[in-house]
Scaffold this motif. Structure first.
Motif, short mmCIF file in Angstrom:
data_model
loop_
_atom_site.label_atom_id
_atom_site.label_comp_id
_atom_site.label_asym_id
_atom_site.label_seq_id
_atom_site.Cartn_x
_atom_site.Cartn_y
_atom_site.Cartn_z
N HIS A 103 30.71 40.61 38.89
CA HIS A 103 32.11 40.83 38.52
C HIS A 103 32.26 40.68 37.00
CE1 HIS A 103 33.38 40.86 42.68
NE2 HIS A 103 32.84 39.66 42.89
N PRO A 104 33.32 41.26 36.42
CA PRO A 104 33.63 40.99 35.01
C PRO A 104 33.88 39.50 34.80
CG PRO A 104 34.87 42.88 35.82
CD PRO A 104 34.22 42.26 37.02
N VAL A 105 33.62 39.02 33.58
CA VAL A 105 33.73 37.58 33.29
C VAL A 105 35.14 37.05 33.56
CG1 VAL A 105 33.52 35.83 31.49
CG2 VAL A 105 31.84 37.67 31.64
N PRO A 106 36.22 37.73 33.17
CA PRO A 106 37.56 37.19 33.50
C PRO A 106 37.78 37.05 35.00
CG PRO A 106 37.72 38.87 31.80
CD PRO A 106 36.33 38.93 32.31
N VAL A 107 37.26 38.00 35.79
CA VAL A 107 37.39 37.90 37.25
C VAL A 107 36.59 36.71 37.77
CG1 VAL A 107 36.98 39.08 39.44
CG2 VAL A 107 37.82 40.38 37.46
N GLN A 108 35.41 36.50 37.23
CA GLN A 108 34.60 35.37 37.64
C GLN A 108 35.32 34.05 37.36
OE1 GLN A 108 30.38 35.33 36.63
NE2 GLN A 108 30.52 37.48 36.02
N TYR A 109 35.95 33.97 36.19
CA TYR A 109 36.68 32.73 35.85
C TYR A 109 37.86 32.52 36.80
CZ TYR A 109 39.74 29.51 33.37
OH TYR A 109 40.56 28.46 33.06
N TYR A 110 38.58 33.58 37.10
CA TYR A 110 39.72 33.47 38.02
C TYR A 110 39.25 33.01 39.40
CZ TYR A 110 43.33 34.96 41.30
OH TYR A 110 44.24 34.98 42.32
N LEU A 111 38.17 33.60 39.90
CA LEU A 111 37.66 33.22 41.22
C LEU A 111 37.16 31.77 41.21
CD1 LEU A 111 35.71 36.48 42.19
CD2 LEU A 111 37.94 35.71 43.06
N PHE A 112 36.52 31.38 40.12
CA PHE A 112 36.02 30.00 40.02
C PHE A 112 37.17 29.00 40.10
CE2 PHE A 112 35.11 26.26 37.44
CZ PHE A 112 33.93 25.81 38.01
N MET A 113 38.26 29.23 39.36
CA MET A 113 39.38 28.29 39.36
C MET A 113 40.09 28.28 40.71
SD MET A 113 39.14 26.93 36.44
CE MET A 113 40.65 25.96 36.54
N VAL A 114 40.23 29.44 41.34
CA VAL A 114 40.89 29.49 42.65
C VAL A 114 40.07 28.75 43.70
CG1 VAL A 114 41.58 31.03 44.52
CG2 VAL A 114 42.17 31.61 42.15
N ARG A 115 38.77 28.92 43.67
CA ARG A 115 37.91 28.32 44.69
C ARG A 115 37.83 26.80 44.57
NH1 ARG A 115 33.23 32.98 43.94
NH2 ARG A 115 34.31 34.59 45.18
N ILE A 116 38.17 26.26 43.40
CA ILE A 116 38.21 24.80 43.28
C ILE A 116 39.20 24.22 44.28
CG2 ILE A 116 38.88 22.90 41.75
CD1 ILE A 116 37.78 24.44 39.43
N PHE A 117 40.30 24.92 44.49
CA PHE A 117 41.36 24.41 45.36
C PHE A 117 41.30 24.97 46.78
CE2 PHE A 117 42.84 24.55 40.96
CZ PHE A 117 43.18 23.21 40.76
N THR A 118 40.69 26.12 46.94
CA THR A 118 40.69 26.75 48.27
C THR A 118 39.35 26.67 48.98
OG1 THR A 118 40.12 28.93 47.34
CG2 THR A 118 42.46 28.37 47.51
N GLY A 119 38.28 26.41 48.22
CA GLY A 119 36.95 26.44 48.82
C GLY A 119 36.45 27.87 48.97
N HIS A 120 35.19 28.01 49.37
CA HIS A 120 34.62 29.35 49.51
C HIS A 120 33.32 29.24 50.30
CE1 HIS A 120 34.06 33.56 48.52
NE2 HIS A 120 32.82 33.31 48.11
N HIS A 121 32.96 30.34 50.93
CA HIS A 121 31.69 30.40 51.65
C HIS A 121 30.70 31.22 50.83
CE1 HIS A 121 28.90 30.28 55.02
NE2 HIS A 121 28.68 31.57 54.81
N PHE A 122 29.68 30.54 50.29
CA PHE A 122 28.65 31.19 49.50
C PHE A 122 27.44 31.49 50.38
CE2 PHE A 122 31.15 28.79 46.47
CZ PHE A 122 31.26 29.65 45.39
N ALA A 123 26.52 32.27 49.81
CA ALA A 123 25.29 32.56 50.53
C ALA A 123 24.48 31.29 50.79
CB ALA A 123 24.44 33.57 49.74
#
Length: 325
Positions: A59-79
């Motif tokens: 992903h573009p770097v701004p999108v990566q930063y947005y996803l990183f900050m959102v996942r701090i509070f929502t969690g995520h399923h990684f590989a």
């Protein structure tokens, strides 16, 4: 007080967002592909592309930063596995979850920070008060000179010197190491006594000078002179009036210092091979491990901001003349 805390909390959130964005975008300014850490020696373009996708680096770097900050509070399923909130992702270097790693390293840094704080407050404030009490005397000159000498000492010089004298050559003390307090309090104390003392050298010198100058300033205040004119003893005036008024600048720097220490005393942990947050920060930088670096940076910044808010809130209790509006 409530309005003050709300306002400072909102300001802290803005500061943490700025720090996180600055660290995140600065990381991608480094000419290095972090996916190579996971790809191994026999890395093929297809494998590298898969790793980029799994790590979200496609992903573009701004999108990566947005996803990183959102996942701090929502969690995520990684590989690598499920990451519940607070989710800082998985390490690029060893695929370990970041948040549990931070919690695992925290007791070492917490023991180092609080133990050294006790040492430098006892010696720093004690010698500073004594120098102010005996202002102009030989005791004052010796203590002031010693604080100037100690303030020039550096941990990376004093640490190996102390290890050579007390551990390797004379075997007076044990090799520094961290043993959980609940496991063995005696080994916990003996394993950290050298790091406590070495880390406290620079802080002790700073607090000695700070305590001396603020105490001398307070002793010249009108309310102190009035108390003396009423016939109160010098010791009573010193501790009842001057000492309390001198706490404001001391508490201020204590909040900053303690927040920094809890964020990781990097040089001390590296010198004595302690596996705390400071050592983790150094390792994450050398390995170009963005998730781990972001986790340590945000945790350290949050500690500094939190203690600054607490210090400001304590002001009103120390000095009744201060009101938080």
């Amino acid at each position: 007080m409530l309005r003050f805390l709300v306002r400072r909390t909102l300001g802290a959130v803005v500061i943490l967002l700025f720090i996180s964005a600055f660290t995140f975008f600065l990381f991608f300014a480094i000419p290095h592909d972090p996916a190579l850490l996971s790809c191994g020696k026999n890395c093929t373009p297809d494998n590298l592309k898969t790793i980029h996708h799994n790590l979200g680096l496609d992903h573009p770097v701004p999108v990566q930063y947005y996803l990183f900050m959102v996942r701090i509070f929502t969690g995520h399923h990684f590989a690598a596995g499920n990451c519940p909130a607070p989710c800082f992702g998985y390490s690029f270097a060893n695929s370990e979850p970041v948040w549990p790693t931070l919690i695992d390293r925290l007791p070492t840094t917490l023991s180092l920070a609080l133990g050294s704080m006790v040492v430098f407050l006892l010696f720093g404030l004690g010698t500073g008060m004594l120098a102010a009490w005996r202002r102009g005397s030989a005791v004052d000159k010796v203590l002031s000179s010693a604080s100037l000498v100690l303030s020039s000492m550096q941990i990376y010089f004093v640490g190996p010197l102390v290890l050579a004298l007390l551990v390797y050559n004379n075997h007076i003390l044990d090799q520094p190491k961290y043993v959980p307090l609940t496991q063995n309090p005696v080994h916990w104390f003996s394993g950290l006594i050298i790091p406590w003392c070495v880390l406290s050298i620079l802080f002790t010198a700073n607090y000695t000078r700070m305590a001396r100058s603020t105490m001398i300033e307070q002793l010249q205040e009108e309310h102190v002179r009035t108390a003396r004119a009423k016939g109160m003893s010098g010791a009573y005036v010193f501790f009842r009036y001057a000492w309390r008024g001198s706490l404001i600048p001391i508490v201020t720097i204590l909040g900053i210092d303690l927040g920094s220490l809890l964020g990781g005393a990097m040089i001390t942990e590296w010198t004595f091979q302690l596996t705390g947050l400071g050592r983790l920060a150094i390792d994450s930088v050398t390995k170009t491990d963005l998730p781990m670096l972001m986790g340590v940076m945000l945790f350290s910044s949050a500690m500094i901001v939190l203690f600054n808010i607490l210090v400001d809130a304590v002001y009103a209790f120390i000095d009744p003349r201060i009101r938080l509006s």
